[in-house]
Design a protein around this motif. Structure first.
Motif, PDB file in Angstrom:
ATOM      1  N   MET B   1      -8.670  11.448  -4.555  1.00 38.90           N
ATOM      2  CA  MET B   1      -7.231  11.335  -4.877  1.00 38.90           C
ATOM      3  C   MET B   1      -6.970  10.004  -5.569  1.00 38.90           C
ATOM      4  O   MET B   1      -7.459   8.984  -5.156  1.00 38.90           O
ATOM      5  CB  MET B   1      -6.463  11.397  -3.558  1.00 38.90           C
ATOM      6  N   ALA B   2      -6.185   9.999  -6.674  1.00 40.00           N
ATOM      7  CA  ALA B   2      -6.051   8.795  -7.467  1.00 40.00           C
ATOM      8  C   ALA B   2      -5.164   7.773  -6.776  1.00 40.00           C
ATOM      9  O   ALA B   2      -5.418   6.590  -6.822  1.00 40.00           O
ATOM     10  CB  ALA B   2      -5.487   9.144  -8.831  1.00 40.00           C
ATOM     11  N   ASP B   7      -1.131   1.145  -6.481  1.00 45.16           N
ATOM     12  CA  ASP B   7      -2.444   1.010  -5.856  1.00 45.16           C
ATOM     13  C   ASP B   7      -3.547   1.002  -6.910  1.00 45.16           C
ATOM     14  O   ASP B   7      -4.466   0.180  -6.866  1.00 45.16           O
ATOM     15  CB  ASP B   7      -2.643   2.167  -4.864  1.00 45.16           C
ATOM     16  N   ARG B   8      -3.460   1.935  -7.875  1.00 45.24           N
ATOM     17  CA  ARG B   8      -4.495   1.999  -8.917  1.00 45.24           C
ATOM     18  C   ARG B   8      -4.514   0.725  -9.740  1.00 45.24           C
ATOM     19  O   ARG B   8      -5.584   0.205 -10.095  1.00 45.24           O
ATOM     20  CB  ARG B   8      -4.246   3.211  -9.810  1.00 45.24           C
ATOM     21  N   TRP B  11      -6.240  -2.259  -7.803  1.00 42.79           N
ATOM     22  CA  TRP B  11      -7.702  -2.243  -7.690  1.00 42.79           C
ATOM     23  C   TRP B  11      -8.383  -2.568  -9.008  1.00 42.79           C
ATOM     24  O   TRP B  11      -9.533  -2.997  -9.013  1.00 42.79           O
ATOM     25  CB  TRP B  11      -8.166  -0.882  -7.178  1.00 42.79           C
TER      26      TRP B  11
END
Lengths: 271, 255
Positions: B1-2, B7-8, B11
């Motif tokens: 799940m992306a 959040d993406r 990171w």
């Protein structure tokens, strides 16, 4: 590793009755769904306390006390079928470091163990990736790395190849061979009889609450046993048996892989 | 799940390697200026600075930044619109009036200032959020002596949210494939089943994770190795300098 007289239940249902076996070399646990393979693995790992019987590693009996379990987990690690049951941390390296830190190791050594485990599982490039962004196969490797970082003598794996594509299975088996070269004994639970025949030295078929244990090629040629366990004979043995009936190859041969089948065919009926 | 855009972004940002303390100084400093500055140009300056930093050196992709700010900006926009309208006796500088409801030059100024401050403050906080994954934030909070049990609950909740989100998506897709959302009544019933199923599965997942952790030697503490972050005196000096300039601009008389 040895179990003696194990009685075990799962959710109040008896699953294993008076199971005794001695595990050496590469061992595969086979059985139908619900036969008790996972329960047996959990008993071996100390995660499940049996109703009766004992588990021994190197002659030392597992005691279900805090100290006893701690000592046992230094030697025996279980990798669960679903990696999401084991991966709790947001990133891979942090998750792998959890076990060694629980062993009370200094941080410098933990760093080394994490690096070593990631390298062995060929996921060094995933060290700083979040676990929720990994593919299923990558999460499997991360979960195994977390167990390997504790440098167990015995690594128990519950259906490690389930959900992996064929290339993923080959890569995982190569990785497990690397772990063996580092001195880890491997016990794998699987439904895949073809994989079991090609990989394992010893097999233990779990059926009807009991376990039949012996050399993999011999057990996996026992059609009655396999039928009772809702399994089938691996294709190299099945093919060899049918060709022998037709007089095309000598009877009693037990090829384990495609290459061995080819050799048998090339040798012909005279062998 | 992306996962969500924030959040993406966190990171993948190159600023992930920076010290959380350094980034917090910059971002919370910008936030404080944004909400305290009496004039809208300073708030707009903060908005521009935060956005340029995010899209520039922090390496946040424009699409991710846009998705990160979309929801909060929409919320603030709706709030700002509601500030435009006053209810009661018509003010002397009313620009529009309908009965007791009026729009005046003052309410327009108030709404605009709210919009600028809200956007700027949000951009400042999102600059931190899009460059700092939750795991880094929790490690920083641990160093700042926040109790471990709180941080461990936060850490596990974060992990479980992704698992449950994926699980819920799968159940929903399965229901849709079997016409579970075909019609309003059926849809509500399916939604109810989905929510109760997710609740039960979350208990089960937590129990299974507890088992998995026990096998790895869990005895009440979820300790993991902290990755050292890069502290930069130059970054701190630059942040302080920038904030001083903004504070001076904020206190200068503008008329």
């Amino acid at each position: 590793m040895e179990v003696r007289g194990i009685d075990a239940a799962y959710l109040d249902h008896p699953v294993l009755a008076q199971v005794s076996l001695c595990l050496t070399g590469r061992t595969v646990l086979l059985g139908a769904n619900g036969s008790g393979k996972t329960t047996l693995l959990r008993v071996l790992s100390g995660a499940h306390r049996p109703l009766a019987g004992e588990v021994l590693v190197g002659g030392t009996r597992l005691k279900h006390t805090r100290d006893g379990l701690r000592a046992h987990r230094r030697q025996v690690q279980l990798v669960l079928q679903d990696p999401d049951d084991q991966l709790f941390s947001a990133d891979v390296a942090a998750d792998v470091s959890f076990g060694p830190l629980n062993l009370g190791l200094p941080e410098a050594e933990v760093h080394d163990r994490v690096a070593e485990a990631l390298a062995l599982l060929q996921i060094t490039h995933l060290a700083e990736r979040p676990t929720h962004q990994l593919s299923y196969g990558e999460r499997k490797r991360a979960a195994i790395a977390g167990a390997v970082a504790m440098r167990p003598q015995v690594l128990l794996l519950d259906e490690p190849t389930s959900g992996l594509d064929p290339q993923g299975v080959r890569e995982l088996l190569a990785t497990l061979a690397g772990l063996e070269a580092h001195g880890t004994m491997l016990v794998m639970a699987t439904h895949d009889v073809d994989l079991a025949l090609g990989w394992a030295d010893q097999a233990a078929v779990v059926s009807g609450g009991g376990v039949v244990h012996g050399p993999a090629a011999e057990l996996l040629n026992d059609v009655d046993l396999l039928t009772r366990a809702r399994l089938h004979r691996p294709w190299p043995l099945e093919l060899s048996a049918r060709l022998a009936v037709r007089g095309l190859v000598p009877p009693g041969l037990r090829p384990r892989t495609l290459e061995e089948v080819i050799s048998v065919l090339d040798a012909g009926p005279e062998h | 799940m992306a996962g969500p855009a924030v959040d993406r972004a966190a990171w993948s940002s190159p600023w992930r390697q920076r010290s959380v303390g350094d980034k917090a100084l910059l971002c919370f400093g910008l936030l404080a200026v944004a909400i305290a500055a009496p004039q809208w140009p300073v708030a707009v300056a903060v908005l521009l600075i935060a956005s340029v930093l995010a899209l520039g050196p922090a390496g946040i992709r424009p699409q991710l930044w846009a998705r990160s700010v979309a929801a909060p900006y929409t919320f603030i926009g709706i709030g700002a619109v509601s500030v435009l309208f006053a209810v009661g006796a018509a003010p002397t500088d009313a620009l529009w009036q309908a009965g007791p409801v009026s729009v005046s030059a003052q309410t327009v100024r108030d709404g605009f200032l709210l919009l600028c401050r809200g956007f700027a403050g949000t951009a400042a906080v999102l600059l931190l959020a899009t460059t700092t994954p939750i795991v880094d934030l929790l490690q920083a909070l641990r160093r700042w002596r926040i109790p471990d049990p709180l941080l461990e609950v936060a850490s596990l909740t974060y992990r479980l949210l992704f698992l449950l989100s994926a699980m819920t998506g799968t159940i929903r897709a399965s229901q849709e494939a079997r016409l579970g959302y075909d019609g309003l009544r059926r849809g509500y019933r399916s939604l109810g089943t989905l929510l109760s199923s997710t609740l039960l599965r979350s208990w089960d997942q937590a129990r299974r994770m507890e088992d998995g952790l026990a096998g790895r030697g869990y005895e009440g503490a979820l300790r993991t190795l902290a990755r050292p972050k890069r502290h930069s005196a130059r970054f701190v000096a630059g942040s302080v300098g920038l904030l001083v300039v903004l504070v001076v601009l904020a206190v200068l008389p503008w008329r």
